[in-house]
Design a protein around this motif. Structure first.
Motif, short mmCIF file in Angstrom:
data_model
loop_
_atom_site.label_atom_id
_atom_site.label_comp_id
_atom_site.label_asym_id
_atom_site.label_seq_id
_atom_site.Cartn_x
_atom_site.Cartn_y
_atom_site.Cartn_z
N ARG A 18 0.62 -1.13 0.04
CA ARG A 18 -0.07 0.25 -0.03
C ARG A 18 0.93 1.40 0.22
O ARG A 18 2.09 1.22 0.39
N GLY A 19 0.37 2.17 -0.53
CA GLY A 19 1.02 3.44 -0.66
C GLY A 19 1.21 4.06 1.11
O GLY A 19 0.37 3.52 1.72
N THR A 20 1.92 5.13 1.06
CA THR A 20 1.99 5.59 2.41
C THR A 20 0.63 5.97 3.00
O THR A 20 0.37 6.07 4.01
N ASP A 21 -0.40 6.48 2.14
CA ASP A 21 -1.72 6.91 2.58
C ASP A 21 -2.45 5.68 2.66
O ASP A 21 -3.76 5.90 3.49
N GLY A 22 -2.04 4.52 2.38
CA GLY A 22 -2.98 3.41 2.76
C GLY A 22 -4.17 3.30 1.77
O GLY A 22 -5.16 2.44 1.99
N ARG A 23 -4.22 4.00 0.72
CA ARG A 23 -5.43 4.09 -0.16
C ARG A 23 -5.01 3.59 -1.59
O ARG A 23 -5.86 4.03 -2.41
N SER A 24 -3.90 3.12 -1.88
CA SER A 24 -3.54 2.28 -3.27
C SER A 24 -2.81 1.23 -2.97
O SER A 24 -2.10 1.05 -2.10
N ALA A 25 -2.98 0.55 -4.13
CA ALA A 25 -2.10 -0.52 -4.34
C ALA A 25 -1.75 -0.60 -5.50
O ALA A 25 -2.06 -1.51 -6.51
N PRO A 26 -0.49 0.04 -5.87
CA PRO A 26 -0.11 0.28 -7.21
C PRO A 26 0.71 -0.97 -7.62
O PRO A 26 1.60 -1.43 -6.83
N GLY A 27 0.44 -1.51 -9.08
CA GLY A 27 1.14 -2.50 -9.35
C GLY A 27 1.26 -3.82 -8.59
O GLY A 27 2.19 -4.67 -8.69
N VAL A 28 0.27 -4.15 -7.93
CA VAL A 28 0.26 -5.51 -7.29
C VAL A 28 -0.98 -6.38 -7.62
O VAL A 28 -2.32 -5.94 -7.44
N GLY A 29 -0.70 -7.56 -8.28
CA GLY A 29 -1.67 -8.32 -8.56
C GLY A 29 -3.14 -7.73 -9.39
O GLY A 29 -2.85 -6.79 -9.93
N GLY A 30 -4.06 -8.28 -8.91
CA GLY A 30 -5.29 -7.79 -9.30
C GLY A 30 -5.82 -6.66 -8.78
O GLY A 30 -6.88 -6.04 -9.31
N THR A 31 -5.30 -6.08 -7.80
CA THR A 31 -5.71 -4.90 -7.24
C THR A 31 -5.09 -3.56 -7.63
O THR A 31 -5.22 -2.51 -7.29
N ALA A 32 -4.24 -3.70 -8.81
CA ALA A 32 -3.74 -2.53 -9.37
C ALA A 32 -4.58 -1.75 -9.68
O ALA A 32 -5.55 -2.11 -10.48
N GLY A 33 -4.43 -0.39 -9.42
CA GLY A 33 -5.49 0.64 -9.99
C GLY A 33 -6.73 0.63 -8.91
O GLY A 33 -7.56 1.60 -9.31
N TYR A 34 -6.76 0.02 -8.03
CA TYR A 34 -8.01 0.09 -7.07
C TYR A 34 -7.79 1.52 -6.32
O TYR A 34 -6.80 2.06 -6.07
N VAL A 35 -8.91 2.28 -6.21
CA VAL A 35 -8.93 3.44 -5.44
C VAL A 35 -10.20 3.09 -4.22
O VAL A 35 -11.25 2.36 -4.61
#
Length: 134
Positions: A18-35
């Motif tokens: 997760r990003g430092t804000d805990g609100r993104s999962a960049p480049g990780v499996g099927g959750t890439a792009g989740y907001v």
């Protein structure tokens, strides 16, 4: 380790970065792009007396998701026309009235493009509203 435990470990999803804000999962499996956002963190805007909207997400094509909160006895001013596309509503809590009938919590409504209604409530309600086409 048993064969069954090894199989379970192999099928479990990897831990998510997760990003430092805990609100993104960049480049990780099927959750890439989740907001995501929590309803309580979404900004609140009063659209009519006793009716508030909390925008949750807006897509590139104008699609959007929001929570609509209606106080007891509130009523949309005028008619709500669904354009350019349809409106999808899930009644989260309370009882929603579309100007024709009551819809209790747990009800899903699909209003096609071009349809209309007069949103109102006697007891108050919370709605999840999705506009797939803006």
């Amino acid at each position: 380790m048993s064969e069954q435990t090894q199989q379970r470990k192999q099928t479990q999803a990897p831990e998510r970065d997760r990003g430092t804000d805990g609100r993104s999962a960049p480049g990780v499996g099927g959750t890439a792009g989740y907001v995501w956002t929590a309803v309580g963190d979404a900004p609140v805007r009063e659209v009519f007396p006793g009716i508030r909207v909390r925008p949750l997400w807006t897509g590139d094509n104008g699609a959007s998701a929001q929570v609509l909160e209606m106080d007891p006895g509130s009523c949309w001013e005028g008619i709500d026309v669904h354009a350019p596309g349809p409106e999808e509503v899930f009644v989260v809590a309370g009882t929603f009235n579309d100007g024709d009938r009551d819809h209790p919590a747990g009800t899903f409504l699909h209003a096609p493009a071009g349809s209309w209604h007069v949103p109102q409530t006697t007891e108050g309600c919370t709605l999840f509203v999705f506009y797939p086409e803006g």
